[in-house]
Write a protein that holds these residues in place. Structure first.
Motif, mmCIF file in Angstrom:
data_model
loop_
_atom_site.group_PDB
_atom_site.id
_atom_site.type_symbol
_atom_site.label_atom_id
_atom_site.label_comp_id
_atom_site.label_asym_id
_atom_site.label_seq_id
_atom_site.Cartn_x
_atom_site.Cartn_y
_atom_site.Cartn_z
ATOM 1 N N THR A 142 0.844 -1.190 0.000
ATOM 2 C CA THR A 142 0.000 0.000 0.000
ATOM 3 C C THR A 142 0.884 1.246 0.000
ATOM 4 O OG1 THR A 142 -1.655 -1.199 1.279
ATOM 5 C CG2 THR A 142 -1.873 1.194 1.199
ATOM 6 N N GLU A 143 0.562 2.169 -0.906
ATOM 7 C CA GLU A 143 1.285 3.437 -0.987
ATOM 8 C C GLU A 143 0.541 4.479 -0.156
ATOM 9 O OE1 GLU A 143 3.020 5.645 -4.732
ATOM 10 O OE2 GLU A 143 0.856 5.957 -4.571
ATOM 11 N N HIS A 144 1.287 5.180 0.703
ATOM 12 C CA HIS A 144 0.727 6.241 1.531
ATOM 13 C C HIS A 144 1.292 7.566 1.029
ATOM 14 C CE1 HIS A 144 -0.657 3.278 4.523
ATOM 15 N NE2 HIS A 144 0.405 2.608 4.106
ATOM 16 N N TYR A 145 0.399 8.450 0.589
ATOM 17 C CA TYR A 145 0.794 9.746 0.057
ATOM 18 C C TYR A 145 -0.164 10.772 0.655
ATOM 19 C CZ TYR A 145 2.189 13.257 -3.398
ATOM 20 O OH TYR A 145 2.674 14.381 -4.014
ATOM 21 N N SER A 146 0.334 11.519 1.626
ATOM 22 C CA SER A 146 -0.501 12.450 2.384
ATOM 23 C C SER A 146 -1.576 11.642 3.110
ATOM 24 C CB SER A 146 -1.080 13.513 1.453
ATOM 25 O OG SER A 146 -1.787 14.480 2.189
#
Length: 158
Positions: free
Chosen positions: A82-86
């Motif tokens: 999972t990518e977390h961006y802001s």
């Protein structure tokens, strides 16, 4: 089942982005002086440095990844990245644990031109990375991740 969410300080990435930002501003301001040689070229270099700063911040500094192993309904285990961006979270990779062929320490020199590589680390320097070889749905590709010993045990023990 298991979640690994590495937190990196990313000091070198932050210093590099700060250096590029300062260099970009200095070059851009220098191009405005009346006696500047080739002001257009200096201005373009300044804009390129500022663009590099924006790319580095958005691609590395603001992004982080979590690696998760979850149980499926049929008793199978999925490996999810999972990518977390802001405040936004996006699943970027989901494969079955049985689809993982191998896990080895990553060496940048081992990349081959015709193979698919996906990097899900959010770092450029210093941290140990691993190359996960996956064969799923008729596709053969590689995923570059950061992992701890527990996650490596699960991934390589299938």
């Amino acid at each position: 089942m298991y979640v690994y969410f590495p937190k990196f300080e990313k000091k070198k990435e932050k210093l590099l982005s700060l250096f590029l930002a300062v260099l970009g501003v200095v070059l851009y301001v220098t191009s405005q002086f009346p006696n500047a040689p080739v002001p257009g070229l200096i201005q373009i270099l300044g804009v390129v440095c500022l663009a590099g700063t924006i790319l580095l911040i958005s691609m590395c500094i603001l992004r982080s990844y979590s690696y998760e192993l979850t149980d499926e309904e049929e008793g199978k285990i999925d490996f999810i990245i999972t990518e977390h961006y802001s405040h936004r979270k996006t699943v970027v990779c989901r494969v079955g644990l049985e689809d993982i062929v191998s896990v080895v320490p990553f060496d940048p020199n081992q990349k081959k031109e015709k193979e698919k590589f996906y990097t899900y680390t959010g770092i450029l320097f210093d941290e140990k990375r691993y190359l996960v070889e996956v064969e799923a749905h008729g596709e053969h590709f590689f995923v570059i991740i950061c992992a701890d010993e527990t996650l490596l045990g699960y991934l390589s023990g299938n």
